[in-house]
Design a protein around this motif. Sequence first.
Motif, mmCIF file in Angstrom:
data_model
loop_
_atom_site.group_PDB
_atom_site.id
_atom_site.type_symbol
_atom_site.label_atom_id
_atom_site.label_comp_id
_atom_site.label_asym_id
_atom_site.label_seq_id
_atom_site.Cartn_x
_atom_site.Cartn_y
_atom_site.Cartn_z
ATOM 1 N N ASN A 8 39.882 38.390 47.892
ATOM 2 C CA ASN A 8 39.654 37.195 48.480
ATOM 3 C C ASN A 8 40.185 36.026 47.765
ATOM 4 O OD1 ASN A 8 37.602 37.644 46.538
ATOM 5 N ND2 ASN A 8 36.338 36.031 47.664
ATOM 6 N N ASP A 9 40.869 35.184 48.442
ATOM 7 C CA ASP A 9 41.772 34.069 47.656
ATOM 8 C C ASP A 9 40.737 32.729 47.857
ATOM 9 O OD1 ASP A 9 43.547 33.872 45.814
ATOM 10 O OD2 ASP A 9 45.083 34.424 47.181
ATOM 11 N N GLU A 12 34.990 29.803 52.039
ATOM 12 C CA GLU A 12 35.302 29.211 53.341
ATOM 13 C C GLU A 12 34.514 27.792 53.488
ATOM 14 O OE1 GLU A 12 34.978 31.378 57.093
ATOM 15 O OE2 GLU A 12 34.256 33.136 56.176
ATOM 16 N N ALA A 29 47.274 37.222 47.926
ATOM 17 C CA ALA A 29 46.178 37.963 47.340
ATOM 18 C C ALA A 29 46.540 39.321 47.004
ATOM 19 C CB ALA A 29 45.266 37.833 48.526
ATOM 20 N N THR A 45 43.542 41.782 52.357
ATOM 21 C CA THR A 45 43.803 40.986 53.685
ATOM 22 C C THR A 45 44.600 41.894 54.466
ATOM 23 O OG1 THR A 45 45.635 40.179 52.565
ATOM 24 C CG2 THR A 45 43.777 38.778 52.391
ATOM 25 N N VAL A 81 43.509 35.932 55.432
ATOM 26 C CA VAL A 81 42.558 35.536 54.482
ATOM 27 C C VAL A 81 41.209 36.341 54.635
ATOM 28 C CG1 VAL A 81 41.719 33.646 55.784
ATOM 29 C CG2 VAL A 81 41.396 33.710 53.322
ATOM 30 N N LEU A 82 40.428 36.819 53.723
ATOM 31 C CA LEU A 82 39.144 37.491 53.926
ATOM 32 C C LEU A 82 38.247 36.660 53.990
ATOM 33 C CD1 LEU A 82 39.451 40.534 51.388
ATOM 34 C CD2 LEU A 82 39.692 40.769 53.721
ATOM 35 N N THR A 83 37.885 36.153 55.153
ATOM 36 C CA THR A 83 36.876 35.430 55.746
ATOM 37 C C THR A 83 35.666 36.296 55.805
ATOM 38 O OG1 THR A 83 37.700 35.631 58.032
ATOM 39 C CG2 THR A 83 38.141 33.339 57.003
ATOM 40 N N LEU A 87 34.562 40.552 56.127
ATOM 41 C CA LEU A 87 33.711 41.441 55.180
ATOM 42 C C LEU A 87 32.471 41.960 55.922
ATOM 43 C CD1 LEU A 87 34.390 39.171 51.965
ATOM 44 C CD2 LEU A 87 35.650 41.430 52.657
ATOM 45 N N SER A 110 36.139 40.293 42.192
ATOM 46 C CA SER A 110 36.874 39.533 43.564
ATOM 47 C C SER A 110 37.845 38.491 42.831
ATOM 48 C CB SER A 110 35.848 38.879 44.263
ATOM 49 O OG SER A 110 34.952 38.110 43.781
ATOM 50 N N ASP A 114 32.769 34.080 45.872
ATOM 51 C CA ASP A 114 32.492 33.600 47.413
ATOM 52 C C ASP A 114 30.956 34.322 47.417
ATOM 53 O OD1 ASP A 114 32.317 33.572 49.854
ATOM 54 O OD2 ASP A 114 34.311 33.899 50.536
ATOM 55 N N VAL A 117 31.188 37.931 49.267
ATOM 56 C CA VAL A 117 31.251 39.159 48.588
ATOM 57 C C VAL A 117 30.028 39.306 47.969
ATOM 58 C CG1 VAL A 117 32.386 39.938 46.459
ATOM 59 C CG2 VAL A 117 33.643 38.180 47.783
#
Length: 461
Positions: A8-9, A12, A29, A45, A81-83, A87, A110, A114, A117
């Motif tokens: 995850n970069d 949010e 990522a 992602t 992107v891993l919003t 997840l 990670s 975030d 996570v």
Amino acid sequence: MTRLLVANDFIEDQAFVADARLKKTGWWAQRMVWFARDGDVLVMTTRPEDAYLDYVTSLTGTRLATLRVVVPPPGRLGSGVLTADRLADAGFRARLRAELDGRAVDQVLSLHPDPAVVDLARFLGAEHALAGHGFIAQGGGSLANSKVVFRAIAGGVGVPLPDGGVCGTRPGAEELITTMLADGPLMLKHDLRSGGRGNEVLSPVPGVDPVGAQRTVVLPDRAAVREYLAERWDWLTGHGQGRFVVERYFPGSQAVFAEFSLTDDGITFAGQGEMVSAPMAKAEIIPAPGLKPDTVAALLEGGEQLCRPLHAMGYRGLLSADAIVTPDQELYFTEYNGRITGSTHIYEIVGRHIVGPDYAENRVLLEIDGWQVPSFQEGVDLLRTSGLGYDRTTRTGVMLVMAFNPSVDSIRYVVVARNLDSAYEQARELEALTGTSPDSPAPDRTSSPPPPPPSGSERRA
């Protein structure tokens, strides 16, 4: 040992989401693959192409067959992107449990701290495996990446800062900017945007290049400052919800960093280097060349000072302390980044793990973005047939360190060489294979400049 790696970069946050839209494919990522070890489960992602997985694991020695890659369905921002919604997807979580196959997760790693996570780790019964989870769960990741918070902490611990301040009101910003412009150019920084995309240079006169920023805006008087703020206020403050930084801008400076690892056992130095922009981030040199011993000592001492308050607050992970060395050889800290950066896998995996623990003593790592080739596999093939690929015996050569970027048809690469002259020469040879010449470092110093690189650019101030 079973580890869960989450690529995850971004948090949010409005600013980070804006940056995430620029990375629609998630290629950036995919550097998480460099950190993978046997038996790891990677949450990505998008699934990395086989050529990339094969290449990276052939260098790291990780057995590809032991890795598991799980990709959630696209979310509100698509697949780049891993919003949090990705997840939290029930189907994804079920697949993740199946891939773990009853194995307990011993560590969660990670790219970015975030809260989403933490929630995923909690679902897996592995909250304890995520270092600093209490801090992250309450939004601490934003504190560890905020330029506004950085200014407060830096001022509090007494590290050298460029003149400037934090602005949250338009009258206050107008007064500070107008007063400071009388003495020369300034840099304005959005609180949370990264890679220079939240930076603008302001100058009272034309002719100042925006190195490390999107543009230079000429503001000769207070009326021009007032007009600028009226136009850019929403962008600078996130529609009035945040604050931004104003700091003195030093053209011709060398931009450097020092990264530290913050664990329950304390704070340890991880790696240092130089960041190069043309005008945005384009390259880096590890370790930073040409620094005087007392400058290196000041960089490491000041960086550790910045880490201490965050460590006491409960942050665990990597923290990069960014600074500039001015043409007058003055060192000023400019921001910090509490996450796995784009430099981490270069010094930690390419440098320490592949080249060797002594990489910083007898090798130079020159990373350049980007070599234009039709595909990642073609890049690998060209390295092989040309003989320019990394050689474990000589501990020199080229490694492709990022996934293929389809938006510009290019790959980031690192040249490992005995000195900077040799690194530049190998970069020229690489570029000659495809007849292209990416923007890469150019000397812009007042003393002892390195030899000229493949093409011109400027250092970030």
